[in-house]
Design an enzyme around this catalytic site. Sequence first.
Site, PDB file in Angstrom:
ATOM      1  N   CYS A 186      37.691  48.681  47.673  1.00 22.48           N
ATOM      2  CA  CYS A 186      38.619  48.331  46.591  1.00 22.48           C
ATOM      3  C   CYS A 186      37.950  47.540  45.468  1.00 22.48           C
ATOM      4  O   CYS A 186      38.617  47.144  44.509  1.00 22.48           O
ATOM      5  CB  CYS A 186      39.781  47.502  47.146  1.00 22.48           C
ATOM      6  SG  CYS A 186      40.648  48.253  48.539  1.00 22.48           S
ATOM      7  N   ARG A 227      43.932  49.914  39.473  1.00 19.95           N
ATOM      8  CA  ARG A 227      44.134  50.750  40.666  1.00 19.95           C
ATOM      9  C   ARG A 227      44.670  49.913  41.821  1.00 19.95           C
ATOM     10  O   ARG A 227      45.622  50.314  42.510  1.00 19.95           O
ATOM     11  CB  ARG A 227      42.818  51.420  41.043  1.00 19.95           C
ATOM     12  CG  ARG A 227      42.811  52.149  42.372  1.00 19.95           C
ATOM     13  CD  ARG A 227      41.406  52.662  42.687  1.00 19.95           C
ATOM     14  NE  ARG A 227      41.345  53.276  44.001  1.00 19.95           N
ATOM     15  CZ  ARG A 227      41.153  52.612  45.138  1.00 19.95           C
ATOM     16  NH1 ARG A 227      40.986  51.305  45.103  1.00 19.95           N
ATOM     17  NH2 ARG A 227      41.108  53.250  46.284  1.00 19.95           N
TER      18      ARG A 227
END
Length: 330
Positions: A186, A227
């Site tokens: 991530c 995101r």
Amino acid sequence: MALGLVNALEWAHQWWGPLSWLVLLVFLSGTVIELYDRRLARYVLVGGWGVLALFWVSAIYQFVFDQKSITEGIAVVLAIPLSLYVGYLLASGRDRLIVVSRAVAVGWLIYLPFSTLPFLRNPLIAIVTDQTATVLSLIGADFEVIAGNNFPADLGPAEPVEPYQKTFFFHVPDVRAISYTIMMACTGIGSMAIFGGLIAAVRAPLARKLKALAVAVGIIWVLNIARNVFIAYSFGYQRLQIFPEFVMSVFGIDSRLEVSYIVADRILAQFLSVFALVGITYVVIKILPEVLTIVDEALYVLTRNEYDLQDALDVEARADGGSERRDETV
């Protein structure tokens, strides 16, 4: 038979760590040797592409069966024959693939330490977590950040396993508490490593290379935070419960609560990431046209046709100390 294949891939996954370091060692060795003996370097790099193919074999279980990622699963399966094919072309004398090998060496050198060394990995995850939390707060999300690893799960707070916070704990009415953990994937470091490798591999003035790197990393960082916010919010508030039975069946999950996570991350975010990488590549090319050398070689590997994208994209290698001739970037 299918179960036997899965078991074999799970067994192969145990070699993920050693193979990742072996890939780095062989590609870096070939890159250094190239400075003194290109012929010997070619053979070392051919071996590197073979080791890389084995690494992708060891990665199949993680991406296909563990993470259940369509995009990454397809990519890692295709990467096996492509790596072997690049090694074959290089062994056959296509020395322009040496510059692609340099890109792999540098990209691996950037990514691997961050993914394996806690003193680099943990601060990076913590920074991304803090910035994701800031944006989530700005859009009014109700959550707390806790330590531990519940990725993703409909569980209570996890036992702290690391001395920093990285898990978002959502309290949604009529829904059990949901947690979403910021992992290494991530942080965007994988995409940054790709562009770091591309930029470092070509020969061009340092000023333009640094500018291209700064632009690429900046764009990736901003898009990656967006995101994370999108996935955390969609999953935490169960906003993407789309065809839950179908999604659960295709991805082999048991909990309906994970459907929003699968749709947000494994489907929407990952497919959009492909388009984002293409766009960032175009921006980098505008600053550093020498990168087209690698793009041309990648297209040749895929199609067996020669390409010259400089005219098509209306860019050309600059005359400010960079390479004007394609072979000089090799």
